[in-house]
Design an enzyme around this catalytic site. Structure first.
Site, mmCIF file in Angstrom:
data_model
loop_
_atom_site.group_PDB
_atom_site.id
_atom_site.type_symbol
_atom_site.label_atom_id
_atom_site.label_comp_id
_atom_site.label_asym_id
_atom_site.label_seq_id
_atom_site.Cartn_x
_atom_site.Cartn_y
_atom_site.Cartn_z
ATOM 1 N N GLY A 28 6.068 3.677 -3.763
ATOM 2 C CA GLY A 28 5.995 3.430 -5.317
ATOM 3 C C GLY A 28 7.098 3.789 -5.948
ATOM 4 O O GLY A 28 7.291 4.190 -7.125
ATOM 5 N N ARG A 56 12.311 -4.824 -5.110
ATOM 6 C CA ARG A 56 13.511 -4.135 -4.969
ATOM 7 C C ARG A 56 13.795 -3.198 -5.789
ATOM 8 O O ARG A 56 13.609 -3.432 -7.208
ATOM 9 C CB ARG A 56 14.615 -5.328 -5.125
ATOM 10 C CG ARG A 56 15.937 -5.006 -4.602
ATOM 11 C CD ARG A 56 16.648 -6.436 -4.353
ATOM 12 N NE ARG A 56 17.960 -6.164 -4.741
ATOM 13 C CZ ARG A 56 18.814 -5.962 -3.761
ATOM 14 N NH1 ARG A 56 18.493 -5.597 -2.435
ATOM 15 N NH2 ARG A 56 20.123 -5.729 -3.763
ATOM 16 N N ASP A 72 4.963 -4.175 1.273
ATOM 17 C CA ASP A 72 3.573 -3.662 0.991
ATOM 18 C C ASP A 72 3.316 -2.400 1.847
ATOM 19 O O ASP A 72 3.568 -2.519 2.982
ATOM 20 C CB ASP A 72 2.734 -4.792 1.412
ATOM 21 C CG ASP A 72 1.098 -4.626 0.982
ATOM 22 O OD1 ASP A 72 0.681 -3.449 0.871
ATOM 23 O OD2 ASP A 72 0.351 -5.465 0.900
ATOM 24 N N ILE A 73 2.788 -1.270 1.370
ATOM 25 C CA ILE A 73 2.324 -0.093 2.084
ATOM 26 C C ILE A 73 1.260 -0.301 3.012
ATOM 27 O O ILE A 73 1.123 0.424 3.925
ATOM 28 C CB ILE A 73 2.099 0.996 1.109
ATOM 29 C CG1 ILE A 73 1.031 0.726 0.087
ATOM 30 C CG2 ILE A 73 3.000 1.973 0.715
ATOM 31 C CD1 ILE A 73 0.410 1.880 -0.456
ATOM 32 N N TYR A 172 -9.806 2.686 -10.150
ATOM 33 C CA TYR A 172 -8.555 3.471 -9.945
ATOM 34 C C TYR A 172 -9.106 4.958 -9.509
ATOM 35 O O TYR A 172 -8.801 5.824 -8.568
ATOM 36 C CB TYR A 172 -7.681 3.565 -11.049
ATOM 37 C CG TYR A 172 -6.568 4.518 -11.030
ATOM 38 C CD1 TYR A 172 -5.218 4.542 -10.147
ATOM 39 C CD2 TYR A 172 -6.349 5.495 -11.998
ATOM 40 C CE1 TYR A 172 -4.402 5.222 -10.285
ATOM 41 C CE2 TYR A 172 -5.374 6.170 -12.128
ATOM 42 C CZ TYR A 172 -4.411 6.088 -11.392
ATOM 43 O OH TYR A 172 -3.208 7.172 -11.287
ATOM 44 N N LYS A 176 -8.826 7.185 -6.429
ATOM 45 C CA LYS A 176 -8.133 8.632 -6.152
ATOM 46 C C LYS A 176 -8.931 9.756 -5.860
ATOM 47 O O LYS A 176 -8.249 10.483 -5.111
ATOM 48 C CB LYS A 176 -7.393 9.089 -7.681
ATOM 49 C CG LYS A 176 -6.149 8.152 -8.023
ATOM 50 C CD LYS A 176 -5.038 8.498 -7.127
ATOM 51 C CE LYS A 176 -3.756 7.718 -7.709
ATOM 52 N NZ LYS A 176 -2.603 7.891 -6.735
HETATM 53 N N1 SER Z 1 -2.192 7.059 -16.492
HETATM 54 C C1 SER Z 1 -3.143 6.708 -15.597
HETATM 55 C C2 SER Z 1 -3.693 5.569 -16.197
HETATM 56 O O1 SER Z 1 -3.854 5.511 -17.214
HETATM 57 C C3 SER Z 1 -4.109 7.927 -15.462
HETATM 58 O O2 SER Z 1 -3.680 8.708 -14.531
HETATM 59 O O3 SER Z 1 -4.332 4.896 -15.271
#
Ligand code: SER
Length: 358
Positions: A28, A56, A72-73, A172, A176
């Site tokens: 990233g 890139r 792609d990872i 997300y 995490k």
């Molecule tokens: N900045 C992130 C987001 O807003 C939160 O860690 O998704």
């Protein structure tokens, strides 16, 4: 040079000693944190940065890297090519799809955020076994791992510790949180029943960033983006419609403090680390307070509040303030910027210069 130190693992493998160049991998790399981290590592003397990004990199960043890979990872052939050339000793795994973007395509977010992390943890464990030194795996997590049930709880909860309110409402945040656990698992319990297991095969270290504000880049796809968007819009004399209510409060920090903290954790003496995951906080203005300060520095800034119900609900589930005392005690975390100095010494001068020259 203030290099990133490494620990030896207990067993050497038959592959150690082969001539591949040793490298620090940043995934990233073209993102907001990647920009700052590559520069900081280069400035601290590292000429061994290998960068990976789906796009890139800018010329300026490419020039600071030993090598760059585009892809792609989750692409195992690409990771294999990288390993054929480099002995990866430290990984900063930054690649992720953030919280707002992830809610439009949760499965894609899971693939990148979890699939990518798994691929890299596996790579790290293999590298540790092959070159006889624990790969250091530095992973930024987020305040998005928290999920406060309602506003009343958020307002009365005070400073939230690392182990409280872990019921995230976004893909997300779930990703995490799970990856924090995977990192802890790989470090402490990986292949725990196998006869040939290596204890503590990787050295996993994780910070939970609050919202980040950079003078050099504008975020995309996050839900804490309202603060950086507001100041960048004002500096360009553009109107800004803030997507949360003025009373919305979450923690933030400046990008240089986030980079410094990440490097500090990477360098910290392992014996002092009591946890694998650390909160980071710095200042926590409400969106209204943030707008008022933007207005003081950029008179004439046109900021209105037009809350988006769904994005508001996400921010309402994140803490007002985090307890970062473990980071302060264990590895000396001490952000340079509070709200006033963030604006006065970092954001305003640098953002003005940026838009004056563009
Ligand atoms: N900045 C992130 C987001 O807003 C939160 O860690 O998704």
């Amino acid at each position: 040079m203030t290099g990133i130190p490494l620990d030896p693992v207990l067993e050497q493998s038959s592959l150690s000693g082969q001539a591949r160049s040793s490298a620090i991998l940043i995934t990233g790399a073209g993102g907001e944190v990647g920009h700052g981290l590559i520069r900081a590592l280069w400035e601290s003397g590292h000429r061994d940065i290998v960068a990976l990004d789906i796009r890139r990199l800018d010329r300026e960043l490419r020039d600071l890297c030993l090598d760059t890979f585009v892809g792609d990872i989750c692409d195992s052939a690409l990771l294999g090519r990288m390993l054929a050339m480099y002995e990866i000793r430290v990984i900063f795994h930054l690649a992720a799809l953030l919280s707002t973007r992830g809610e439009f395509s949760p499965e894609a977010a899971h693939d990148v955020n979890v699939g990518g992390t798994m691929a890299l943890l596996k790579l790290a464990a293999e590298q540790s076994r092959s070159h006889g030194e624990r790969v250091k795996f530095v992973f930024p997590s987020s305040i998005a791992v928290y999920g406060l049930p309602d506003l009343a709880t958020k307002r009365s909860a005070g400073r939230i510790g690392e182990d409280q309110y872990l019921e995230p409402t976004t893909m997300y945040g779930c990703n995490k949180l799970y990856c924090e656990h995977l990192g802890r698992y790989y470090q402490r319990h990986y292949r725990q029943l196998a006869k040939d297991r290596i204890p503590d095969v990787i050295d996993f270290r994780c910070v939970r960033y609050p919202g980040l504000i950079s003078a050099d880049t504008v975020p995309s796809g996050g839900t804490s983006d309202f603060a950086p968007e507001m100041i960048h819009a004002a500096a360009q004399q553009q109107r800004y419609a803030c997507f949360v209510r003025p009373d919305t409060r979450i923690p933030f920090m400046t990008m240089p403090d986030a980079i410094e903290a990440t490097m500090q954790l990477a360098r910290a003496d392992k014996s002092r680390l009591r946890r694998t995951v650390y909160n980071l906080g710095a200042f926590q203005p409400s969106a209204g307070e943030f707008a008022a300060i933007v207005g003081e520095h950029f008179p004439g800034a046109e900021i209105e509040f037009a809350p988006d119900v769904e994005r508001q609900a996400i921010v309402d589930s994140w803490p007002e303030e985090v307890d970062d005392s473990a980071a302060r005690e264990d590895w000396g975390y001490a952000p340079r910027h509070d709200l006033a100095t963030a604006f006065g010494e970092y954001l305003v001068p640098r953002i003005r210069a940026r838009y004056a020259s563009s």
